[in-house]
Design an enzyme around this catalytic site. Structure first.
Site, mmCIF file in Angstrom:
data_model
loop_
_atom_site.group_PDB
_atom_site.id
_atom_site.type_symbol
_atom_site.label_atom_id
_atom_site.label_comp_id
_atom_site.label_asym_id
_atom_site.label_seq_id
_atom_site.Cartn_x
_atom_site.Cartn_y
_atom_site.Cartn_z
ATOM 1 N N ASP A 1 4.140 -7.320 -7.444
ATOM 2 C CA ASP A 1 5.134 -7.604 -9.364
ATOM 3 C C ASP A 1 4.766 -8.861 -9.782
ATOM 4 O OD1 ASP A 1 6.532 -8.291 -6.852
ATOM 5 O OD2 ASP A 1 6.825 -10.122 -7.644
ATOM 6 N N GLU B 1 4.938 -0.431 4.072
ATOM 7 C CA GLU B 1 3.341 -1.321 4.641
ATOM 8 C C GLU B 1 2.791 -0.221 5.597
ATOM 9 O OE1 GLU B 1 4.764 -5.152 2.826
ATOM 10 O OE2 GLU B 1 5.765 -5.178 4.074
#
Ligand code: ADE
Length: 228
Positions: free
Chosen positions: A196, A13
């Site tokens: 997701d 990230e």
């Protein structure tokens, strides 16, 4: 804001950010490695705190107390909850809260807040930065981000969280960053891209989309630096 703290949970990230950082020095405190330098001309301390709210809380307090940051950005990926939120979309935190702490506890005990509001200026800058991020071919939403100590991949838990909190997405750190920023009176914003849908297929989708979505959020953070 003199120096901005940027926190991701996982190395993936913050990878793109570190690749663009003019590194001045690294400091290791409580196991967290802080990369201090300039990101597109802005003074920053970038770190990955590990997964979960305790790590995120500890790391946020160190950024504030030891590294003197005056604003905090939490960047990364999340599971989409709101019906309008699709995989690869971006969510900016209007506010954040813990989905695994009772609302009554939040209200009745220190710091007496059911949720923590993102800073208006950082939100505006994030929205502008999204508009400047032509590579991101998806939608941007302003909404609630909830966090808890579990990866949500279960339809029933997803339904319950949606019913209780009406959030846009779920992850595992943002509310802790917001909570600690709030008690220190430091502005914050959380920027997440959706890997997701927090359902039975979440793990498969996460594995497929974690890199691109981590980069989406990091791209917005980089474009924020150009505006701030
Ligand atoms: N981060 C990315 N997807 C997530 C999910 N489904 N639950 C919690 N954290 C997440």
């Amino acid at each position: 804001m003199e120096r901005i703290g940027i926190i991701g949970a996982m190395d993936i990230e913050i990878e793109l950010l570190l690749g663009n950082l003019e590194l001045k020095k690294k400091e290791k405190i409580a196991g967290f490695v802080f990369h201090i330098g300039k990101l597109f001309g802005k003074d920053v301390a970038i770190t990955s705190c590990g997964v979960g709210k305790v790590n995120a809380a500890s790391c946020t307090q160190i950024l504030i107390s030891k590294l003197g940051v005056q604003g905090i950005i939490n960047t990364g990926i999340a599971g989409g909850l709101h019906k309008d939120v699709e995989v690869c979309d971006v969510v900016i935190s209007r506010d954040v809260t813990h989905h695994d702490v009772r609302k009554r506890q939040m209200k009745n005990w220190f710091p007496h807040q059911e949720y923590f509001e993102g800073d208006r200026k950082l939100i505006d800058v994030a929205e502008k930065a999204f508009k400047n991020s032509q590579d991101i071919n998806s939608s941007c939403h302003l909404g609630r981000i909830v966090s808890g100590e579990c990866f949500v991949d279960d339809a029933q838990l997803k339904e319950q969280i949606m019913k209780d909190y009406s959030p846009h997405c779920v992850e595992m750190e943002g509310s802790a960053v917001g909570h600690v920023a709030y008690i220190n009176d430091v502005p914050f914003v959380v920027i997440r891209s959706i890997s997701d849908k927090a359902d039975g297929e979440a793990t498969m989708s996460y594995e497929k989309f974690e890199k691109i979505t981590a980069q989406n959020a990091a791209t917005i953070v980089m474009n924020m630096m150009k505006i701030l």
